[in-house]
Design a protein around this motif. Sequence first.
Motif, PDB file in Angstrom:
ATOM      1  N   ARG A  72       0.852  -1.191  -0.018  1.00 48.85           N
ATOM      2  CA  ARG A  72       0.181  -0.031  -0.237  1.00 48.85           C
ATOM      3  C   ARG A  72       0.878   1.180  -0.065  1.00 48.85           C
ATOM      4  N   ARG A  73       0.428   2.102  -0.902  1.00 48.80           N
ATOM      5  CA  ARG A  73       1.306   3.497  -0.903  1.00 48.80           C
ATOM      6  C   ARG A  73      -0.014   4.572  -0.622  1.00 48.80           C
ATOM      7  N   ASN A  74       0.270   5.784  -0.704  1.00 51.34           N
ATOM      8  CA  ASN A  74      -0.434   6.900  -0.373  1.00 51.34           C
ATOM      9  C   ASN A  74      -0.478   7.877  -1.817  1.00 51.34           C
ATOM     10  N   PRO A  75      -0.930   7.377  -2.921  1.00 50.45           N
ATOM     11  CA  PRO A  75      -0.891   8.295  -4.248  1.00 50.45           C
ATOM     12  C   PRO A  75      -1.217   9.707  -3.908  1.00 50.45           C
ATOM     13  N   GLU A  76      -2.411  10.176  -3.098  1.00 40.10           N
ATOM     14  CA  GLU A  76      -2.716  11.675  -2.995  1.00 40.10           C
ATOM     15  C   GLU A  76      -1.628  12.526  -2.270  1.00 40.10           C
ATOM     16  N   LYS A  77      -1.105  11.645  -1.494  1.00 38.88           N
ATOM     17  CA  LYS A  77       0.007  12.290  -0.515  1.00 38.88           C
ATOM     18  C   LYS A  77       1.438  12.621  -1.269  1.00 38.88           C
ATOM     19  N   PHE A  78       1.866  11.376  -1.991  1.00 36.91           N
ATOM     20  CA  PHE A  78       3.216  11.554  -2.576  1.00 36.91           C
ATOM     21  C   PHE A  78       3.176  11.563  -4.295  1.00 36.91           C
ATOM     22  N   GLU A  79       2.242  10.876  -4.887  1.00 35.68           N
ATOM     23  CA  GLU A  79       2.471  10.867  -6.271  1.00 35.68           C
ATOM     24  C   GLU A  79       1.919  12.129  -6.953  1.00 35.68           C
ATOM     25  N   VAL A  80       1.188  13.017  -6.315  1.00 37.49           N
ATOM     26  CA  VAL A  80       0.765  14.167  -6.812  1.00 37.49           C
ATOM     27  C   VAL A  80       1.717  15.182  -6.694  1.00 37.49           C
TER      28      VAL A  80
END
Length: 348
Positions: A5-13
């Motif tokens: 699991r990752r946190n795309p809203e926190k990191f990928e944006v």
Amino acid sequence: MKRIRRNPEKFEVIDLFTALGREHGYKLRVEEDASDFIERIGSALKASQDNPNLLHGKRVESLFAHVAGALGNCRLIKQEDSGEAFATEQDIQAPDYKVILKDGSQYFIEVKNCHFPNIKSPYPFRKDYLKKLEKYAELHGTPLLFAVYFSQHNKWFLLRKESLIEQNNRYVIDFINAMAKNEMSLLGDRTIGTEPDLSIELLADRSKEAKINDSGEANFIIGDVKIYSNSREVTDHIEKSIAFYLMRFGTWNENDAEAIFDEDEFLGVRFTYSPDFPPEEQRFSMIGELSSMVSASYGEKTVYERSVIALDTNMEPSVFAVEIPDKYKGNDLPLWQLIMQPNPEFKG
């Protein structure tokens, strides 16, 4: 196998903002830059949605990870061609995935989607493109493989460069040669056979009204489900699960639904699945490769009426697989599990 699991809203944006910022000189906390960023990604998303070749290609990339995970012989599957990289080498390109198998062996895998309907049509790989991938693999000391999905036939083939056919400025592979040199067994792929026919009966709840109207439509509440293999009732829970999966995602044909009667009383509906060519000198017929069945299952969540509706899902690979225990011995559902080995000398 479960997704890390990752946190795309926190990191990928913010990673995407940084990547575009390098090209367009964005600064953090500058409102005009933030607005331009949002406008650009909106336009880019719209352009991508209007590009069916891109959508199908990206869906197949995501599909491969689920297929590899569902087949059960991988410890790790990681997207390799994402994130920044710096190198002294020029003209290198990261492949799509890195996989680590249960025996510890590691491979880079580049995923390709071949949509040619003709099995004789050669699928091309440019030599300059292959050289970039090979340089990347050599830097890591890791073998490079190519996973080619023949989408018109729902077939996966895993190939080495040595299995490709060299031409002037490219390498090619066609369906027949790919089948002969296929190494999907590295990932745990198997071809499954069983005794025909398979059938499922949806039986009416006898305490409720059940009837067929004048238009031939059956109206009833399901009270029980029975599954049969070559006329034997399958009662074991695991065997029933396997049989149902094979009926849903295997290659056998679904025959017309049959109404079940006891004299004049309507009891339910039977669906029967049969191979194109029933066996004559053996007990079993092939019903398909596990990789193809996983792909068909994944397609139910990502494709609708031949259009891509999602590139990926939030489901784990196991959702699209069937659990066949090690050293499976069926009581009522016999299975033949064939592990195909490549023939590197084949010349089709």
